[in-house]
Design a protein around this motif. Sequence first.
Motif, PDB file in Angstrom:
ATOM      1  N   THR A  16       0.842  -1.194   0.000  1.00  0.00           N
ATOM      2  CA  THR A  16       0.000   0.000   0.000  1.00  0.00           C
ATOM      3  C   THR A  16       0.878   1.245   0.000  1.00  0.00           C
ATOM      4  N   LYS A  17       0.288   2.343  -0.413  1.00  0.00           N
ATOM      5  CA  LYS A  17       1.023   3.609  -0.379  1.00  0.00           C
ATOM      6  C   LYS A  17       1.334   4.020   1.055  1.00  0.00           C
ATOM      7  N   THR A  18       0.443   3.650   1.962  1.00  0.00           N
ATOM      8  CA  THR A  18       0.710   3.963   3.372  1.00  0.00           C
ATOM      9  C   THR A  18       1.972   3.254   3.847  1.00  0.00           C
ATOM     10  N   MET A  19       2.112   1.993   3.495  1.00  0.00           N
ATOM     11  CA  MET A  19       3.308   1.253   3.877  1.00  0.00           C
ATOM     12  C   MET A  19       4.554   1.894   3.260  1.00  0.00           C
ATOM     13  N   PHE A  53       4.911   4.955   2.375  1.00  0.00           N
ATOM     14  CA  PHE A  53       5.134   6.238   3.062  1.00  0.00           C
ATOM     15  C   PHE A  53       5.945   6.020   4.336  1.00  0.00           C
ATOM     16  N   PHE A  54       5.498   5.064   5.137  1.00  0.00           N
ATOM     17  CA  PHE A  54       6.195   4.889   6.420  1.00  0.00           C
ATOM     18  C   PHE A  54       7.579   4.277   6.263  1.00  0.00           C
ATOM     19  N   MET A 109      10.706   6.082   7.868  1.00  0.00           N
ATOM     20  CA  MET A 109      11.634   5.368   8.751  1.00  0.00           C
ATOM     21  C   MET A 109      13.043   5.346   8.192  1.00  0.00           C
ATOM     22  N   TYR A 128      14.025  13.429   8.813  1.00  0.00           N
ATOM     23  CA  TYR A 128      12.580  13.709   8.733  1.00  0.00           C
ATOM     24  C   TYR A 128      12.115  14.493   9.967  1.00  0.00           C
ATOM     25  N   GLU A 175       7.444  19.563   8.863  1.00  0.00           N
ATOM     26  CA  GLU A 175       6.306  19.679   7.946  1.00  0.00           C
ATOM     27  C   GLU A 175       6.703  19.554   6.471  1.00  0.00           C
ATOM     28  N   PHE A 230       7.225  15.995   5.632  1.00  0.00           N
ATOM     29  CA  PHE A 230       5.962  15.269   5.502  1.00  0.00           C
ATOM     30  C   PHE A 230       5.347  15.532   4.120  1.00  0.00           C
ATOM     31  N   ARG A 231       5.322  16.784   3.733  1.00  0.00           N
ATOM     32  CA  ARG A 231       4.734  17.123   2.427  1.00  0.00           C
ATOM     33  C   ARG A 231       5.544  16.501   1.290  1.00  0.00           C
ATOM     34  N   SER A 264       4.934  12.782   1.121  1.00  0.00           N
ATOM     35  CA  SER A 264       3.573  12.571   0.592  1.00  0.00           C
ATOM     36  C   SER A 264       3.557  12.772  -0.920  1.00  0.00           C
ATOM     37  N   ILE A 281       5.153   9.801  -2.698  1.00  0.00           N
ATOM     38  CA  ILE A 281       4.294   8.614  -2.719  1.00  0.00           C
ATOM     39  C   ILE A 281       3.112   8.820  -3.659  1.00  0.00           C
TER      40      ILE A 281
END
Lengths: 330, 115
Positions: free
Chosen positions: A262-265, A267-268, A272, A277, A282, A285-286, A289, A292
């Motif tokens: 997944t894109k969430t995976m 991302f993290f 990591m 980071y 901020e 993070f952007r 994002s 991804i």
Amino acid sequence: MPPTSLFHKTDTLINFTDQQLDARLASRGAQLEIGPFTVNVALKFKNIRDEFIRIYRDYPFYDNPVVLDNTIRIFGRNFYRQYIKPQAFVDVGMNSDFIPLPASMGMVSLEMGLNWQVASACKQYLMFHAGVVARDGVGLIMPAMSGSGKSTLAAGLSYRGWQLHSDEFGLLDMESGELVPYPRAVSLKNQSIAVMKDWVGQVSDNAHDHFTNEYHGTPKGTICYLRPPKASIEQMHKRTKPNVVILPIYDASAKPAIRPITKTMAFFRMVMSSANYGDIGEDAFRAISDIINASDVCEIIYPSLEDAVSLVEEFVANKAGDGKAGGDHG
Amino acid sequence: MSFFLWDFIKGDLTILPSTQSFDRKLVFHVPDNAGLIWSEWEDASIVYDPRSGHTQVLNEFARELLALYEDGPKSLDQLLAEFSKIIDAEPDATTTQNIIETVAGFDNMGLIEPI
């Protein structure tokens, strides 16, 4: 020497012979450019200079004056440590306490110092512990932990036509959203050394010239450094926007496979893998994002370098088939 | 119905506080100055809190609950009542406990605060 038009500060670029470079390294130091950073390198030990010249002779060096990002000096702390059981003391110009290494460890001390400087002081770029390569508008990030084979895979791809950005330090310019190449010597460990010697030998008649000596007995086992392909050195200012993220997993007993994630995976895993980071916050993070959102993501599991390269190229080819690959940003 | 909430800042994993003593009468809200920044994908929503620098991932369930707090301040009982309207049923005991734990997690992470 690569064409000067590809480099930033062509006015002070200098063509050293190996002898001239050796003399400069032994005295006030030589100003070496690797991607966005220029560092003054001074090496008091002949064996380290020889290794350095073998790996970095094709890189751009500058005559005075240039603005330096860092300085690194490797020397014996006193007369005895220069000649009797010589120890290489690393001065990175920061408040750091490196334990001196035996001078016989050669390039390990230099590369360790360069790693420290970038990892601890680079705040202008978002940094990933990742292999990064690019080709034909594809900017590929491979975030992974040490020992996952990312250096071997990044180096392997670079010796099959990809532009090596880095085997370890992926850098992102958060303003432009582009990956910034930082093609240092590739750090190979243990079994990957023989794999890469064979891999480079398939495309080069003088493969041994691409590698340093092997350094045994380091905390990470045996280490050997590999010079990036000349094309990657020449393209050290050619940036690419990231649009593929692949998580590599080496497993000697695995059947080669591309697995969806997944894109969430993704991302993290990017978060990591990022050393700064938390410091950047901020904007980081952007930026992740955005990466991804713009990227196709997957995980590959592979038992050999050949399989890994095939899987990467298969995944990227499918992406290109979807018409998603962007253009170059050189 | 399950949820997960991770705090990934510098690799730390937040341990959710006990919900035994959670005060159901407390009214919580998302502070006006929270400035939460969202990235939303098919399987989860990720929120960055610029005040703390923390990054959290919320599944659809947790995202929906936080959205209710973004609509306005609420006590836990008011939240449960609104949630009942959304699912058009009374939440069972397990779901209610999940909601309480999620709200406690929000509070612990600073995404909501009591008025």
